[in-house]
Scaffold this motif. Structure first.
Motif, PDB file in Angstrom:
ATOM      1  N   TRP A 256      42.552 -18.221 -39.883  1.00 24.25           N
ATOM      2  CA  TRP A 256      43.774 -17.470 -40.204  1.00 24.25           C
ATOM      3  C   TRP A 256      45.028 -18.176 -39.712  1.00 24.25           C
ATOM      4  O   TRP A 256      46.141 -17.786 -40.070  1.00 24.25           O
TER       5      TRP A 256
ATOM      6  N   THR B 215      48.059 -21.977 -43.082  1.00 25.87           N
ATOM      7  CA  THR B 215      48.934 -21.370 -44.090  1.00 25.87           C
ATOM      8  C   THR B 215      48.871 -22.141 -45.411  1.00 25.87           C
ATOM      9  O   THR B 215      49.741 -21.999 -46.250  1.00 25.87           O
ATOM     10  N   PHE B 216      47.827 -22.943 -45.582  1.00 30.43           N
ATOM     11  CA  PHE B 216      47.551 -23.634 -46.834  1.00 30.43           C
ATOM     12  C   PHE B 216      48.721 -24.529 -47.276  1.00 30.43           C
ATOM     13  O   PHE B 216      49.185 -24.440 -48.399  1.00 30.43           O
TER      14      PHE B 216
ATOM     15  N   GLN C 118      40.131 -22.607 -47.338  1.00 32.41           N
ATOM     16  CA  GLN C 118      40.372 -21.472 -48.240  1.00 32.41           C
ATOM     17  C   GLN C 118      39.049 -20.810 -48.628  1.00 32.41           C
ATOM     18  O   GLN C 118      38.954 -19.590 -48.729  1.00 32.41           O
TER      19      GLN C 118
ATOM     20  N   LYS D 126      38.051 -18.726 -45.765  1.00 33.47           N
ATOM     21  CA  LYS D 126      38.859 -17.506 -45.619  1.00 33.47           C
ATOM     22  C   LYS D 126      38.249 -16.364 -46.426  1.00 33.47           C
ATOM     23  O   LYS D 126      38.238 -15.216 -45.978  1.00 33.47           O
ATOM     24  N   LEU D 127      37.752 -16.693 -47.629  1.00 36.06           N
ATOM     25  CA  LEU D 127      37.130 -15.657 -48.444  1.00 36.06           C
ATOM     26  C   LEU D 127      35.887 -15.114 -47.734  1.00 36.06           C
ATOM     27  O   LEU D 127      35.693 -13.896 -47.650  1.00 36.06           O
TER      28      LEU D 127
ATOM     29  N   ALA E   3      37.045 -12.994 -44.832  1.00 35.41           N
ATOM     30  CA  ALA E   3      37.613 -11.715 -45.274  1.00 35.41           C
ATOM     31  C   ALA E   3      36.492 -10.762 -45.670  1.00 35.41           C
ATOM     32  O   ALA E   3      36.515  -9.573 -45.334  1.00 35.41           O
TER      33      ALA E   3
END
Lengths: 247, 116
Positions: A203, A206-207, A226, A229-230, A233
């Motif tokens: 987290w 910030t890509f 990324q 992150k999925l 989440a």
């Protein structure tokens, strides 16, 4: 083509210098010479006190990463002619404390890397006499890209988030976590989740994507982050809907 | 510093908004920025109102608006945090960015579901 090119090398010798300074050296400009060849020429012929790290000269060991004209690069893979007519600025990797000349302190990275258990974690050991743990080509393809990381730390040097917040675990550590998470032989995903779901884990990213631009081995750490992150989440949502929830 | 509890949800809204904006914004821009002004298509006002009359159209438009606004909020928040290095005002920035997204979504919902 000119016969020589200037390398503007950052020098810092803590026993003499209060702060880093630039020193110019003229080195031969040869078509097949990389920046590292120029540095070796300086070390051998011009100034033996220059300090820098290098080993394999072929983009495998990951130790010769420096800032070349302001961009993080492996000096063994950066040709002098591509930066002609110069002068070429050669500086220590950004975002790391400088120990001496072009040598940076990589202690922070070495502390962070083992946090994600970048090795095969098994619930049960497979006895050696059972032979190899075979994988299909598809299972290999799932993680192969991430296994190309050579720990050169160019991605840390390129990452503006790491520059602003040194607590961020960083691109290579997350890509290497994914390398093992996606390995069919590995059972360590839950253990790594605890580290990566932390605010200093995925987290923090910030890509910006500079890590992927800088990576000399096409690992695509930004993509790995990324994707993770999925996963993170989804695990967070699951922890809320399952009994005794809370991530 | 991102919040451990909230960040996954903020990121999912950001992510959904990015996908929605990438898929629908070019279509809407083409239709209302090129095709209509240049006369390539000529739906009259009544025809457009008819299309908007369907509840699914309204819900889809509301979804696109809200998701894109939350995408903006998340990205703009980090632009202020890191780009302008204003992380010390984190609470105000977070409240402002997501607050704008909530207000914008509420306005879109009001127009799409109550006014039209």
């Amino acid at each position: 083509m000119a016969d020589s090119i200037t390398l503007r090398v950052t020098r810092y010798q803590p026993e003499v210098d209060d702060e880093p300074r630039a020193q110019d050296f003229d080195v031969p400009l040869r078509e097949n010479w990389v920046v590292l060849d120029g540095l070796n020429y300086i070390k051998d012929r011009l100034d033996g006190t220059l300090s820098y790290r290098w080993s394999c000269r072929m983009g495998i060991c990951g130790s010769c990463g420096m800032m070349v004209d302001g961009e993080p690069a492996l000096t063994c893979a950066t040709f002098l002619v591509d930066h002609a007519p110069g002068p070429i600025r050669v500086e220590p990797l950004a975002n790391f404390p400088v120990v001496r000349d072009l040598v940076v302190d990589i202690g922070d990275f070495l502390e962070k890397l083992p946090r994600v258990s970048p090795w095969i974690v098994r619930d049960d050991d497979i006895p050696v006499d059972e032979g190899e743990s075979l994988q299909t080509p598809e299972e290999l393809a799932d993680y192969k890209q991430y296994s190309m990381c050579i720990n050169c730390m160019l991605c840390y040097s390129a990452c503006p988030v790491y520059g602003l917040d040194p607590d961020f675990i960083g691109p290579a550590a997350i890509a290497l976590a994914q390398r093992y998470n996606l390995d069919s032989r590995d059972d360590g995903a839950a253990k790594r989740l605890d580290v990566l779901i932390h605010p200093d884990g995925v987290w923090g990213c910030t890509f910006v994507g500079e890590c992927t631009t800088a990576c000399p081995k096409d690992v695509d750490p930004a993509g790995a982050i990324q994707r993770y992150k999925l996963t993170a989440a989804m695990e967070t949502i699951k922890s809320y809907v399952s009994p005794g929830g809370g991530p | 510093m991102p919040n451990r509890e909230v960040e996954p949800f903020a990121w999912m809204a950001f992510s959904a908004g990015g996908v929605a904006a990438a898929m629908f914004a070019p279509i809407l821009l083409f239709l209302f920025g090129l095709a209509l002004p240049l006369g390539w298509v000529s739906p009259d006002h009544a025809g457009l109102l008819d299309a908007l009359g369907h509840p699914l159209t309204r819900l889809a438009l509301l979804g696109v608006c809200a998701a894109a606004l939350f995408h903006f909020a998340h990205r703009f928040r980090y632009t202020l945090y890191d780009g302008l290095q204003l992380a010390r005002f984190g609470t105000v920035i977070t409240a402002g960015c997501y607050g704008l997204a909530v207000l914008g979504s509420a306005a879109a919902a009001y127009i799409l579901l109550l006014v039209l």
